[in-house]
Design an enzyme around this catalytic site. Structure first.
Site, PDB file in Angstrom:
ATOM      1  N   ASN A 144      -7.298  -0.888  -5.133  1.00 21.17           N
ATOM      2  CA  ASN A 144      -7.432  -2.283  -4.727  1.00 21.17           C
ATOM      3  C   ASN A 144      -8.891  -2.744  -4.800  1.00 21.17           C
ATOM      4  OD1 ASN A 144      -6.702  -4.825  -3.450  1.00 21.17           O
ATOM      5  ND2 ASN A 144      -7.671  -4.017  -1.597  1.00 21.17           N
ATOM      6  N   GLU A 145      -9.151  -3.713  -5.669  1.00 22.72           N
ATOM      7  CA  GLU A 145     -10.452  -4.397  -5.768  1.00 22.72           C
ATOM      8  C   GLU A 145     -11.646  -3.474  -5.980  1.00 22.72           C
ATOM      9  OE1 GLU A 145     -10.757  -7.166  -2.445  1.00 22.72           O
ATOM     10  OE2 GLU A 145      -9.333  -8.505  -3.430  1.00 22.72           O
ATOM     11  N   GLU A 147      -3.211 -11.079  -6.218  1.00 19.31           N
ATOM     12  CA  GLU A 147      -3.480 -11.645  -4.889  1.00 19.31           C
ATOM     13  C   GLU A 147      -4.022 -13.040  -5.092  1.00 19.31           C
ATOM     14  OE1 GLU A 147      -6.101  -9.588  -2.171  1.00 19.31           O
ATOM     15  OE2 GLU A 147      -5.157  -7.651  -2.527  1.00 19.31           O
ATOM     16  N   TRP A 182       0.837  -1.201   0.000  1.00 17.10           N
ATOM     17  CA  TRP A 182       0.000   0.000   0.000  1.00 17.10           C
ATOM     18  C   TRP A 182       0.874   1.254   0.000  1.00 17.10           C
ATOM     19  CZ3 TRP A 182      -2.953  -3.284  -1.457  1.00 17.10           C
ATOM     20  CH2 TRP A 182      -3.980  -3.934  -0.800  1.00 17.10           C
ATOM     21  N   TRP A 241      -0.897 -13.818  -1.153  1.00 19.17           N
ATOM     22  CA  TRP A 241      -1.426 -13.029  -0.033  1.00 19.17           C
ATOM     23  C   TRP A 241      -1.400 -13.904   1.190  1.00 19.17           C
ATOM     24  CZ3 TRP A 241      -3.002  -7.941   0.312  1.00 19.17           C
ATOM     25  CH2 TRP A 241      -3.572  -7.575   1.538  1.00 19.17           C
ATOM     26  N   TYR A 298      -9.617 -15.987  -4.902  1.00 23.03           N
ATOM     27  CA  TYR A 298     -10.066 -16.320  -3.542  1.00 23.03           C
ATOM     28  C   TYR A 298     -11.210 -17.325  -3.566  1.00 23.03           C
ATOM     29  CZ  TYR A 298      -7.127 -12.707  -1.536  1.00 23.03           C
ATOM     30  OH  TYR A 298      -6.047 -11.973  -1.135  1.00 23.03           O
TER      31      TYR A 298
END
Ligand code: NAG
Ligand code: NAG
Length: 447
Positions: A221-222, A347, A105, A389, A306
């Site tokens: 992010n996302e 990720e 970050w 991740w 994920y």
């Protein structure tokens, strides 16, 4: 056709010697982390900017495949510790494992240890922590993929920007998605981006936009913008911000930071989204992998993996593996045929909160992810890398989640990661290996 990975049967004898070697490795890592002297006046490793040629990354004229990792916490840790010990330990450990790029970050909006304390105002001490992170990475020859804002609430995120706009009386709406469409908030974000790109590192003296230690930038992010499921709002934001960034920084690669869900402009791909039979939620988040990644200002595509967050119900482990492989193959095929640019899985993680969780499952999940990338890379395909991740060093429980690992605490995982580093590095030619990669892969030192 999808294949299940073959699990290898390993006898005790073949395990014993690696374990002994590994134990001495731990001792070695332990002592080498004690060496915290650093002299910024010694010549730093020369790094070149990473370029894209066709659907591959190229450095020094050779293809570059990324075995990378996430440590989102670097800047925050330096700020809180008032020192770089843990960051240096992480960078050294990553380098010894043959990992070459770390995603982290480069934002902290509002709240504790904020980098941006209010729109356009920065805490110089925190900026210096980020300077130090970049200098440490450079010192170890690690590149950084820097993310610029969070869609989620952690470390501020888009809701902090929206709150700022309301407080300053310029916000159009309290909807958190107004981050994407409110002209005042777009101006806030651009001003932030400009400050970061033109920041002169107080340790190295190099402006961020001129620093090859930075692998590239990730916009957000996302990102999700559920209030406009057509995807137009988010797409428009990405287009404007990417153009703006390129007007300031032409050296670095740029990606979006998507989770990778297929959206309304890719109807044939919707069956690859998680469990389309349970409804099309993933297509209605306002993000649209192919459309967003196709912009000419976006240099490479990015997606996450994920399976245990995305697949609902009582899903067997083997089915999660099969889905992972399908998801990756599909995005790599997009990179090969449709986007004609590299694709990175920035990720991927396997949760330890699953009720049947065993650490060996995480090993196998990682192996599947790595095998798909290696399969693509061997054929000069667009599958260009992965970022696990997430990695921590010891004593960092506050930053952990159900995915975090200290990898040298589990020899089998350490081996899976380092073997992947070596086979990727060997694609660039073993004659060109240097530093830790050479020690790891040619001299068979496992640390
Ligand atoms: C915006 O996000 C914050 C943090 O998640 C939440 O507390 C707030 O209710 C959201 N605002 C709206 C209008 O949904
Ligand atoms: C991949 O590219 C390299 C260098 O450009 C070339 O030597 C090799 O033959 C290619 N491999 C395949 C499978 O196309």
């Amino acid at each position: 056709m999808l294949q299940h990975p073959k699990s290898k049967m390993v006898g005790w004898n073949s395990l014993f010697y690696p374990i002994v070697a590994f134990a001495s490795c731990l001792v070695f890592i332990y002592f080498s982390f004690g060496d915290f002297s650093i002299n910024y006046n010694t010549p730093r490793p020369e790094l070149d900017f990473v370029r894209v040629v066709g659907s591959q990354f190229v450095v020094e004229g050779r293809p570059f495949y990324v075995n990378g990792w996430n440590s989102y916490w670097l800047m925050d840790q330096v700020a809180r510790d008032r020192g770089t010990g843990k960051v240096r330990a992480m960078m050294r450990a990553g380098s010894k494992m043959g990992l070459t790029v770390c995603r982290t970050w480069a934002f902290n909006d509002g709240g504790y240890y904020a980098l941006q304390t209010s729109p356009g105002r920065f805490d110089e001490r925190i900026f210096q922590a980020l300077d130090q992170v970049i200098a440490e990475a450079n010192q170890q020859g690690i590149r950084l993929l820097l993310c610029l804002v969070n869609n989620l609430q952690a470390y501020g995120g888009k809701s902090q920007y929206v709150q700022w706009a309301m407080e300053e009386g310029v916000g159009l709406s309290s909807s958190n998605d107004s981050f994407f469409y409110d002209p005042s908030i777009r101006r806030y974000f651009k001003s932030y981006v400009k400050t970061i790109l033109t920041r002169k590192n107080t340790v190295t003296g190099v402006e961020y936009r001129d620093d090859p230690t930075i692998f590239g930038w990730e916009l957000i992010n996302e990102p999700r913008c559920m209030t406009d499921s057509s995807g137009d709002t988010l797409h428009d934001w990405i287009e404007e911000m990417a153009t703006f960034m390129k007007s300031i920084d032409k050296n670095h690669l740029l990606t979006v930071g998507l989770e990778g869900f297929y959206g309304p402009t890719s109807p044939k791909r919707l069956t690859v989204n998680p469990q389309p039979e349970l409804g099309e939620w993933a297509a209605l988040l306002g993000s649209d992998f192919i459309r967003n990644s196709k912009l000419s200002t976006i240099d490479f595509a990015s997606a996450h993996i994920y399976p245990d967050h995305w697949l609902k119900g009582n899903i067997q482990f083997e089915d999660k593996l099969e889905y992972t492989s399908l998801w990756m193959q599909s995005h790599i095929e997009d990179g090969d045929k449709e986007l004609k640019k590299p694709v990175m899985f920035t990720e991927f993680g396997y949760s330890n909160l699953n009720k049947d969780y065993e650490p060996s499952q995480r090993d196998r999940f990682f192996k599947v992810v790595f095998d798909v990338i290696y399969g693509s890379a061997k054929k000069n395909g667009s599958g260009a890398g992965t970022f696990l991740w997430q990695l921590l060093v010891a004593g960092m429980e506050d930053y952990n989640d159900d995915f975090g690992m200290v990898p040298w605490e589990r020899p089998s995982m350490y081996r899976i990661i380092t073997e992947h580093s070596c086979r990727l590095a060997s694609l660039g030619g073993s004659a060109h290996m240097k530093g830790d990669i050479k020690d790891l892969c040619l001299h068979r030192r496992i640390c």
